[in-house]
Motif scaffolding. Structure first.
Motif, PDB file in Angstrom:
ATOM      1  N   ASP A  38       0.835  -1.213   0.000  1.00 20.47           N
ATOM      2  CA  ASP A  38       0.000   0.000   0.000  1.00 20.47           C
ATOM      3  C   ASP A  38       0.863   1.253   0.000  1.00 20.47           C
ATOM      4  O   ASP A  38       0.601   2.209  -0.719  1.00 20.47           O
ATOM      5  N   ILE A  39       1.906   1.229   0.837  1.00 18.06           N
ATOM      6  CA  ILE A  39       2.759   2.404   0.971  1.00 18.06           C
ATOM      7  C   ILE A  39       3.556   2.647  -0.319  1.00 18.06           C
ATOM      8  O   ILE A  39       3.701   3.786  -0.776  1.00 18.06           O
ATOM      9  N   SER A  40       4.034   1.560  -0.924  1.00 18.11           N
ATOM     10  CA  SER A  40       4.737   1.713  -2.207  1.00 18.11           C
ATOM     11  C   SER A  40       3.820   2.317  -3.245  1.00 18.11           C
ATOM     12  O   SER A  40       4.235   3.142  -4.060  1.00 18.11           O
ATOM     13  N   SER A  41       2.574   1.896  -3.204  1.00 15.67           N
ATOM     14  CA  SER A  41       1.614   2.407  -4.163  1.00 15.67           C
ATOM     15  C   SER A  41       1.407   3.913  -3.966  1.00 15.67           C
ATOM     16  O   SER A  41       1.328   4.665  -4.938  1.00 15.67           O
ATOM     17  N   VAL A  42       1.366   4.346  -2.697  1.00 15.37           N
ATOM     18  CA  VAL A  42       1.247   5.781  -2.419  1.00 15.37           C
ATOM     19  C   VAL A  42       2.443   6.525  -3.009  1.00 15.37           C
ATOM     20  O   VAL A  42       2.302   7.562  -3.662  1.00 15.37           O
ATOM     21  N   SER A  43       3.632   5.965  -2.802  1.00 14.42           N
ATOM     22  CA  SER A  43       4.852   6.576  -3.311  1.00 14.42           C
ATOM     23  C   SER A  43       4.798   6.754  -4.831  1.00 14.42           C
ATOM     24  O   SER A  43       5.055   7.828  -5.355  1.00 14.42           O
ATOM     25  N   ARG A  44       4.466   5.667  -5.514  1.00 16.80           N
ATOM     26  CA  ARG A  44       4.384   5.706  -6.991  1.00 16.80           C
ATOM     27  C   ARG A  44       3.365   6.730  -7.442  1.00 16.80           C
ATOM     28  O   ARG A  44       3.607   7.512  -8.338  1.00 16.80           O
ATOM     29  N   ARG A  45       2.189   6.699  -6.799  1.00 13.23           N
ATOM     30  CA  ARG A  45       1.117   7.604  -7.205  1.00 13.23           C
ATOM     31  C   ARG A  45       1.496   9.054  -6.948  1.00 13.23           C
ATOM     32  O   ARG A  45       1.144   9.934  -7.721  1.00 13.23           O
ATOM     33  N   TRP A  46       2.203   9.307  -5.837  1.00 10.69           N
ATOM     34  CA  TRP A  46       2.612  10.692  -5.559  1.00 10.69           C
ATOM     35  C   TRP A  46       3.606  11.163  -6.617  1.00 10.69           C
ATOM     36  O   TRP A  46       3.512  12.261  -7.141  1.00 10.69           O
ATOM     37  N   ILE A  47       4.600  10.323  -6.934  1.00 10.07           N
ATOM     38  CA  ILE A  47       5.608  10.711  -7.923  1.00 10.07           C
ATOM     39  C   ILE A  47       4.945  11.004  -9.268  1.00 10.07           C
ATOM     40  O   ILE A  47       5.196  12.039  -9.883  1.00 10.07           O
ATOM     41  N   MET A  48       4.067  10.116  -9.713  1.00  8.95           N
ATOM     42  CA  MET A  48       3.480  10.269 -11.041  1.00  8.95           C
ATOM     43  C   MET A  48       2.384  11.333 -11.073  1.00  8.95           C
ATOM     44  O   MET A  48       2.217  12.015 -12.074  1.00  8.95           O
ATOM     45  N   GLY A  49       1.621  11.458  -9.994  1.00  9.68           N
ATOM     46  CA  GLY A  49       0.413  12.271 -10.082  1.00  9.68           C
ATOM     47  C   GLY A  49       0.419  13.618  -9.380  1.00  9.68           C
ATOM     48  O   GLY A  49      -0.497  14.412  -9.573  1.00  9.68           O
ATOM     49  N   SER A  50       1.487  13.887  -8.598  1.00  9.32           N
ATOM     50  CA  SER A  50       1.412  15.068  -7.726  1.00  9.32           C
ATOM     51  C   SER A  50       1.109  16.361  -8.478  1.00  9.32           C
ATOM     52  O   SER A  50       0.410  17.221  -7.977  1.00  9.32           O
ATOM     53  N   GLN A  51       1.658  16.500  -9.676  1.00  9.50           N
ATOM     54  CA  GLN A  51       1.484  17.791 -10.356  1.00  9.50           C
ATOM     55  C   GLN A  51       0.677  17.704 -11.643  1.00  9.50           C
ATOM     56  O   GLN A  51       0.525  18.699 -12.347  1.00  9.50           O
ATOM     57  N   ILE A  52       0.182  16.498 -11.955  1.00 11.79           N
ATOM     58  CA  ILE A  52      -0.508  16.327 -13.231  1.00 11.79           C
ATOM     59  C   ILE A  52      -1.723  17.243 -13.343  1.00 11.79           C
ATOM     60  O   ILE A  52      -1.976  17.839 -14.381  1.00 11.79           O
ATOM     61  N   THR A  53      -2.471  17.366 -12.259  1.00  8.52           N
ATOM     62  CA  THR A  53      -3.643  18.243 -12.307  1.00  8.52           C
ATOM     63  C   THR A  53      -3.378  19.502 -11.496  1.00  8.52           C
ATOM     64  O   THR A  53      -4.272  20.065 -10.877  1.00  8.52           O
ATOM     65  N   TRP A  54      -2.137  19.957 -11.545  1.00 10.94           N
ATOM     66  CA  TRP A  54      -1.767  21.202 -10.864  1.00 10.94           C
ATOM     67  C   TRP A  54      -2.637  22.337 -11.414  1.00 10.94           C
ATOM     68  O   TRP A  54      -2.775  22.499 -12.623  1.00 10.94           O
ATOM     69  N   ASN A  55      -3.256  23.105 -10.528  1.00 13.82           N
ATOM     70  CA  ASN A  55      -4.066  24.227 -11.009  1.00 13.82           C
ATOM     71  C   ASN A  55      -4.007  25.364 -10.011  1.00 13.82           C
ATOM     72  O   ASN A  55      -3.601  25.182  -8.861  1.00 13.82           O
ATOM     73  N   TYR A  56      -4.404  26.558 -10.493  1.00 13.37           N
ATOM     74  CA  TYR A  56      -4.258  27.760  -9.664  1.00 13.37           C
ATOM     75  C   TYR A  56      -5.137  27.752  -8.429  1.00 13.37           C
ATOM     76  O   TYR A  56      -4.875  28.468  -7.486  1.00 13.37           O
TER      77      TYR A  56
END
Lengths: 270, 267
Positions: A15-33
């Motif tokens: 579960d924790i590895s999955s959080v890590s992967r998801r944070w790396i890949m997704g943290s800024q993908i939907t970055w918005n103002y």
């Protein structure tokens, strides 16, 4: 009463590895103002939320909790996700308010160190070496920089796990080390920048002065006073400019371009 | 040399991959250094790409995107600059001269992409109200579209239509402009250095700034040598901070933190 009960579902390493992967890949993908990295944070925590909260109402409340404004250095966000996951695992739904405070409380300090280290110092140190070698036609510096970036990516994979195991005590235990590392990297960065002034800024003075029968080359005079005198003056001038109100780096760049064209046309630089 | 269709497509895809990478895995970190090299590989002229990327890299040292501020997009600039430096045969300075205005203009599209993602974020929130997990995932990943298009579209358009414009530019460009751009290529790295000095706590470490300059300007120590010297001093500083008594560490940390905040430069 059910809210008082400590959550019994346990998170696994997976579960924790999955959080890590998801944070790396997704943290800024939907970055918005509006909410910046909020969606990225939600994305990272999704599997945790679905596993820990079986009651749909609680699940929805936690989704809403995690879609609030969030912004930190992407490299450091994994720690916060990990600390958050550990808190929610132990406290369950009653940790909702704690988690809100935890996220807003941690994103600032982590961004302070993270932006300095990963946003400024590492790119400065390795970027300077790579660019200096690149200008000489040597690609080795860029390859070293690439390897460093890959190593950083690999380390990022472990951040959520470290945050999960260490909990919030990581802030006190890691802070001294991170501060020492920041101080050391700053020193290294400034040493490299000092060298950069003389190696990467180039200006050739073409003006010469004729007095009677003697013609004096402008560049030679300057070199006798101090090598790289024009680059030093230009850097000092822009440094001073940037300290003035309403001056931006964009304006400074445009100014340098116009100045270069004028000085070339006047035959002073070439 | 004329650009081929497959090169235009490859460069367009490259611009998308580089922006996505900079948002996630960050191994190329959106840096013009890598954009120039990769564009150079596609154009079959690594040397030019390396030189264009290196000069642009020096201009953006210390310029970061903190808290969502946009910076001149020299990633796109490096790709376009490298391509036209190669196709026009006008050399590296010409490429940099083109890359700078391109980068400055492209910053507007970066802002637009960040703005467009408000739309997908709203849809994610609507999906939470419905508890629709598929829609949450879909709309999260759709955020990639504005980011990708913000780089791919301008690169594609500039490469398709730019060649004639650039050729016309080359034919009619007066000497004062070509020469001026050459001078600018030499001076522009000074901007990146000055921005960095504004950000870093220079006053605290002024001796090391002078030592670095002295070693390079008077002793002609190459950059790697200077880095080794810097690492040696950095290790001493690190040990001092770690091993020193708790009070000293706290005072030190407070100092450096304060210096960084005071000197923080915002565009």
């Amino acid at each position: 009463m059910e809210n008082m009960k400590t959550n019994e579902t346990k998170l696994t390493k997976k579960d924790i590895s999955s959080v890590s992967r998801r944070w790396i890949m997704g943290s800024q993908i939907t970055w918005n103002y509006e909410k910046q990295m909020a969606i990225g944070y939600l994305w990272a925590m999704l599997p945790i939320i679905r596993k820990l909260y079986k009651d749909p109402k609680e699940q929805q409340e936690m989704l809403k909790t995690h879609v609030q404004f969030f912004n930190t250095t992407p490299h450091m966000g994994g720690f916060i996700c990990g600390i958050d996951a550990a808190t929610e695992e132990h406290e369950g739904y009653k940790a909702k308010e704690t988690v809100k405070g935890l996220k807003t409380g941690l994103m600032g300090p982590f961004a302070g160190v993270g932006d300095t280290l990963f946003g400024v110092l590492f790119p400065t140190i390795f970027g300077s070496i790579a660019a200096y070698m690149g200008q000489e036609g040597n690609i080795a510096g860029a390859i070293i920089w690439l390897i460093v970036n890959i190593a950083i990516l690999c380390l990022r994979y472990f951040t959520a796990g470290i945050g999960y195991r260490e909990g919030s005590k990581i802030i006190t235990s890691a802070k001294d080390k991170l501060d020492a590392l920041t101080a050391a990297a700053t020193l290294l960065g400034i040493t490299v920048v000092g060298a950069l002034v003389s190696t990467v800024v180039s200006a050739n003075v073409t003006a010469s002065f004729t007095s009677g029968e003697v013609t004096v080359n402008g560049q030679e005079i300057l070199d006798q006073i101090m090598p790289c005198m024009v680059p030093v003056i230009v850097v000092a001038f822009i440094y001073w400019l940037l300290g003035r109100k309403k001056m931006t780096s964009t304006k400074a760049i445009i100014l340098v371009m116009v100045l270069s064209i004028v000085l070339y046309a006047l035959g002073i630089l070439g | 040399m004329e650009i081929q269709m497959w090169q235009i497509i490859a460069l367009t895809i490259l611009s998308m991959i580089l922006i996505w990478d900079s948002l996630s895995t960050a191994i190329f970190d959106g840096k013009p250094m890598f954009a120039g090299i990769l564009a150079g590989i596609i154009m079959g002229d690594i040397t030019t790409g390396l030189a264009v990327g290196a000069t642009l890299q020096l201009m953006v040292l210390g310029v970061g995107t903190y808290g969502g501020s946009s910076m001149p997009d020299y990633l796109t600039g490096a790709i376009v600059g490298t391509v036209f430096a190669v196709t026009s045969g006008q050399g590296v300075e010409f490429g940099i001269g083109l890359a700078v205005p391109v980068g400055l203009l492209m910053v507007n599209l970066d802002v637009l992409a960040r703005f467009c993602n408000v739309f997908f974020a709203k849809r994610v929130e609507a999906a939470i109200d419905r508890m629709d997990y598929k829609a949450i995932a879909r709309n999260t990943w759709l955020g990639m579209v504005p980011w990708g298009l913000s780089r791919a579209l301008p690169v594609f358009i500039m490469l398709i239509f730019g060649e004639d414009i650039v050729n016309a530019l080359v034919n009619y460009m007066p000497d004062w402009l070509t020469g001026g751009l050459r001078v600018a290529g030499g001076l522009l790295p000074a901007v990146g250095i000055a921005i960095l000095l504004r950000y870093l706590p220079v006053k605290k470490y002024i001796s090391f700034l002078l030592l670095g300059f002295f070693a390079a300007a008077y002793l002609s120590v190459p950059m790697v040598g200077i880095a080794i010297f810097g690492v040696a001093m950095a290790v001493l500083e690190f040990k001092k901070s770690i091993n020193g008594n708790q009070v000293a560490v706290a005072a030190n940390a407070g100092d450096s933190q304060e210096g960084l905040l005071d000197g923080e430069y915002e565009d």
